[in-house]
Design an enzyme around this catalytic site. Structure first.
Site, PDB file in Angstrom:
ATOM      1  N   PRO A   2       0.700  -1.272   0.000  1.00 32.10           N
ATOM      2  CA  PRO A   2       0.000   0.000   0.000  1.00 32.10           C
ATOM      3  C   PRO A   2       0.731   1.327   0.000  1.00 32.10           C
ATOM      4  CG  PRO A   2       0.084  -0.894   2.197  1.00 32.10           C
ATOM      5  CD  PRO A   2       0.966  -1.678   1.333  1.00 32.10           C
ATOM      6  N   GLU A   3       1.627   1.674  -0.795  1.00 33.27           N
ATOM      7  CA  GLU A   3       2.055   3.072  -0.840  1.00 33.27           C
ATOM      8  C   GLU A   3       1.846   3.585  -2.244  1.00 33.27           C
ATOM      9  OE1 GLU A   3       5.646   4.398   0.996  1.00 33.27           O
ATOM     10  OE2 GLU A   3       5.401   3.006   2.646  1.00 33.27           O
ATOM     11  N   LYS A  59      -3.071   7.161  -1.788  1.00 36.36           N
ATOM     12  CA  LYS A  59      -3.300   5.722  -1.700  1.00 36.36           C
ATOM     13  C   LYS A  59      -4.724   5.348  -2.071  1.00 36.36           C
ATOM     14  CE  LYS A  59       0.025   5.918   2.043  1.00 36.36           C
ATOM     15  NZ  LYS A  59       0.189   5.893   3.507  1.00 36.36           N
ATOM     16  N   ARG A 249       4.704   4.450  14.571  1.00 36.63           N
ATOM     17  CA  ARG A 249       5.202   3.636  13.463  1.00 36.63           C
ATOM     18  C   ARG A 249       6.682   3.376  13.626  1.00 36.63           C
ATOM     19  NH1 ARG A 249       1.773   4.061   9.241  1.00 36.63           N
ATOM     20  NH2 ARG A 249       2.669   2.074   8.683  1.00 36.63           N
TER      21      ARG A 249
END
Length: 270
Positions: A2-3, A59, A249
């Site tokens: 997902p980027e 995204k 993160r």
DNA sequence: CGGCATGTTGCGCA
DNA sequence: TTGCGCAACATGCC
């Protein structure tokens, strides 16, 4: 998956598979991925429509269909679209399926997402998540000037700012980690404290990282220089990569190459 | 078993 | 009011 770069790859294949095709049947049973719409509403909105194009910002993907309908797709952490035969058995991670017809040929597309962090939204107008997105480097461009403006208005850590989808769309943990290592900027540096030289370095580093991922997908994982390499040594100076948590993160950095800039008032720990 | 994961959102506490 | 840390979301992999 997902980027920005991964999602752009999905956009390209969706365009190839869907453009000009008509949706003849929709199978969607996963309420979680369709939230908050009901599967019935979702099916009804899409059935019978023809795909005009597929766009991406950050995204998010936006499939444009006739009748002014849009299908928004966010891949979350593990989402992907795949081609399959009509009637193929359902896979465990399959959350939705579109049966398509184009020029007499029938195919099907399925949305796979084991972890179900992704979303599918059928709507007649833009959704708030799409409208809130900031500049996308590939679709809107990314220049020293635009990044300087976007970084100057925040005093948060530069890595968090780069990943703020309303400031810059599409940058995730991989690209942010890679770009800051390339640019030799400490991830905790205050966004609005960066000098023009540092901003320029980040712009160039982002493009380097994006280009590398675009070119190397999907084998490019091993070519990453910092992301996922905590405990291994920095390819530039040999020092062991450190791992910190920033904004919840995991963040990998080289404490030698990315040392915080010295400040008379004694700046950040890391 | 515990820890970790490319993303986003919402809550509680400064 | 704003900002930040943290948990939660649901599942798979090491």
């Amino acid at each position: 998956m997902p980027e920005l770069v991964d999602v752009e790859m999905v956009r390209r294949k969706l365009l190839r598979w869907m453009k000009g095709a008509r949706v003849v049947a929709v199978h969607a049973t996963d309420r979680y991925v369709l939230r908050p719409a009901s599967p019935a509403t979702f099916r009804h909105a899409l059935a019978g429509r023809t795909v005009r194009g597929v766009e991406r910002r950050g995204k998010w993907l936006r499939v444009e269909l006739d009748g002014d309908l849009r299908l928004f797709s966010h891949l979350g952490m593990t989402g992907d679209w795949a081609l399959c035969a009509v009637g193929a058995p359902r896979m465990p991670s399959e959350r939705a399926r579109l049966d398509l017809v184009r020029g007499g040929a029938a195919t099907a597309l399925r949305y796979l997402d084991p972890r179900r962090f992704g979303r599918l939204v059928a709507a007649r107008r833009e959704i708030p998540e799409w409208c809130a997105l900031g500049q996308d480097p590939l679709t809107d461009g990314l220049t020293e000037r635009s990044l300087r403006r976007s970084l100057a208005t925040s005093h948060r850590a530069v890595k968090e700012r780069l990943m703020d989808q309303t400031a810059l769309a599409g940058i995730g943990n991989v690209l942010a980690t890679e770009a800051l290592w390339i640019a030799r900027i400490h991830p905790r540096a205050r966004s609005n404290s960066l000098t023009a030289v540092e901003v320029r370095a980040i712009v160039r580093a982002l493009w380097t990282a994006i280009r590398r991922e675009l070119r190397d997908k999907p084998e490019g994982v091993e070519r990453r220089r910092a992301y996922g390499r905590a405990g291994r040594s920095c390819p530039r100076c040999g020092k062991t990569f450190a791992r910190i948590v920033l904004g919840g993160r995991t963040t990998v950095l080289c404490r030698r190459c990315q040392a915080p800039r010295h400040s008379a008032r004694g700046a950040g720990r890391a």
